[in-house]
Design an enzyme around this catalytic site. Sequence first.
Site, PDB file in Angstrom:
ATOM      1  N   TRP A 238       0.832  -1.211   0.000  1.00 43.66           N
ATOM      2  CA  TRP A 238       0.000   0.000   0.000  1.00 43.66           C
ATOM      3  C   TRP A 238       0.869   1.265   0.000  1.00 43.66           C
ATOM      4  O   TRP A 238       0.700   2.152  -0.845  1.00 43.66           O
ATOM      5  CB  TRP A 238      -0.926   0.025   1.233  1.00 43.66           C
ATOM      6  CG  TRP A 238      -1.728   1.288   1.301  1.00 43.66           C
ATOM      7  CD1 TRP A 238      -2.895   1.549   0.642  1.00 43.66           C
ATOM      8  CD2 TRP A 238      -1.394   2.495   2.001  1.00 43.66           C
ATOM      9  NE1 TRP A 238      -3.318   2.830   0.902  1.00 43.66           N
ATOM     10  CE2 TRP A 238      -2.424   3.437   1.725  1.00 43.66           C
ATOM     11  CE3 TRP A 238      -0.331   2.875   2.830  1.00 43.66           C
ATOM     12  CZ2 TRP A 238      -2.412   4.730   2.262  1.00 43.66           C
ATOM     13  CZ3 TRP A 238      -0.319   4.165   3.354  1.00 43.66           C
ATOM     14  CH2 TRP A 238      -1.345   5.070   3.075  1.00 43.66           C
ATOM     15  N   ASP A 257      -4.875  -2.062  -1.788  1.00 45.77           N
ATOM     16  CA  ASP A 257      -5.277  -2.429  -0.425  1.00 45.77           C
ATOM     17  C   ASP A 257      -5.915  -1.266   0.325  1.00 45.77           C
ATOM     18  O   ASP A 257      -6.257  -1.396   1.498  1.00 45.77           O
ATOM     19  CB  ASP A 257      -4.039  -2.899   0.359  1.00 45.77           C
ATOM     20  CG  ASP A 257      -3.302  -4.000  -0.374  1.00 45.77           C
ATOM     21  OD1 ASP A 257      -3.898  -5.057  -0.583  1.00 45.77           O
ATOM     22  OD2 ASP A 257      -2.136  -3.790  -0.750  1.00 45.77           O
ATOM     23  N   ASP A 258      -6.063  -0.133  -0.351  1.00 42.98           N
ATOM     24  CA  ASP A 258      -6.516   1.067   0.349  1.00 42.98           C
ATOM     25  C   ASP A 258      -7.971   0.963   0.788  1.00 42.98           C
ATOM     26  O   ASP A 258      -8.876   0.758  -0.027  1.00 42.98           O
ATOM     27  CB  ASP A 258      -6.345   2.278  -0.570  1.00 42.98           C
ATOM     28  CG  ASP A 258      -6.691   3.572   0.122  1.00 42.98           C
ATOM     29  OD1 ASP A 258      -5.836   4.058   0.870  1.00 42.98           O
ATOM     30  OD2 ASP A 258      -7.814   4.057  -0.044  1.00 42.98           O
ATOM     31  N   VAL A 259      -8.201   1.148   2.060  1.00 48.53           N
ATOM     32  CA  VAL A 259      -9.557   1.013   2.614  1.00 48.53           C
ATOM     33  C   VAL A 259     -10.467   2.135   2.111  1.00 48.53           C
ATOM     34  O   VAL A 259     -11.679   1.941   1.967  1.00 48.53           O
ATOM     35  CB  VAL A 259      -9.506   0.945   4.157  1.00 48.53           C
ATOM     36  CG1 VAL A 259      -9.171   2.289   4.762  1.00 48.53           C
ATOM     37  CG2 VAL A 259     -10.817   0.444   4.720  1.00 48.53           C
ATOM     38  N   LEU A 261     -10.292   3.419  -0.941  1.00 46.84           N
ATOM     39  CA  LEU A 261     -10.695   2.954  -2.271  1.00 46.84           C
ATOM     40  C   LEU A 261     -11.816   1.916  -2.153  1.00 46.84           C
ATOM     41  O   LEU A 261     -12.797   1.951  -2.885  1.00 46.84           O
ATOM     42  CB  LEU A 261      -9.484   2.349  -2.990  1.00 46.84           C
ATOM     43  CG  LEU A 261      -9.731   1.742  -4.368  1.00 46.84           C
ATOM     44  CD1 LEU A 261     -10.055   2.826  -5.392  1.00 46.84           C
ATOM     45  CD2 LEU A 261      -8.527   0.928  -4.833  1.00 46.84           C
TER      46      LEU A 261
END
Length: 303
Positions: A238, A257-259, A261
């Site tokens: 990330w 892996d960005d929450v 996104l």
Amino acid sequence: MNMNRQDGIVIEVPKEFNFQQNMNYMSRSSNECMFEIRDNTIIKAISVSDKDYLIEVSEAADGNLLLRFLGDAQIENENAYDDVIRYVRDWFDLDRDLKPFYDMAQKDPLLQTAVVEFYGLRNIGIPDLFEAVAWGIIGQQINLTYAYTLKKRFVETYGRSMEWDGHRYWIFPEAKDIAKLTVEELSSIKTTTKKCEYLIKVAELLEKGELSKPLIKSSGSIKEAEKRLTSIRGIGPWTANYVLMRCLRFPDAFPIDDVGLHNAIKHLTGSERKPTKEEILKLAAPWENWEAYATFYLWRYLY
DNA sequence: GGCCAGGTGGCCA
DNA sequence: TGGCCACATGGC
């Protein structure tokens, strides 16, 4: 080129540029300590070629950017102007042609609304590599509000500042200063022990020249660039992609892996749950080579 | 009060 | 490779 210091310097922007969209993005946190938004202008202290400047960026009457130097910064020669103009062009990503992105996005189910709603938004960068990496590490696994608080503490403890018109403007701490710190000292900003270790280690690598923008840029591919970054403790996939996106300007950098996104996709698809990695890969297949911009635009749905 | 944060390293099979 | 789990504290 207009070089009149009083009137400011006009920086030409591409067609796909909208000042207000970029201002909206830059106004997203009231706790941002690296620049100030005031009267529809951006004021920022920057360090370019080992010199500090306080600059103001606003919208010129014709829609271009207007750059002014504030305070008593000594502009010694034309090269200094060029350096700062180059900095601003990089910061606002002005030299990227967004037409292919828009052509692709207007046919994409997830992006077609975003590119209309946020037309003219650029991927506002973090030109300083140490700042980009440190901001990534600081922001891992904590909410963004708290991340801004930690960054502010870090910057106001270890950075240097310029004062102008009753306000203080900060320059991000330098790697050489952070490399000297012990974990105990750095933990005064109240982040985790591990993050302190990571920050000091990254600062050491930068200081020794074992990590640098040219070094990452010289990687043959994004996979190699990512590998170079993730070999450093504290930088996972990330953070690596975040840095490649905001600092090194890889168009295909993709912090999958960005929450944030995940939440944006969940919101846009009307799903009751976050997407799986496989689902994201499928949705993102048409974004090839524009993943960074796609992510940046989707983040706009989060505030 | 409890769940969630712009994740990562380390351990285990 | 892939699945857990500790980390560690604030925001809401």
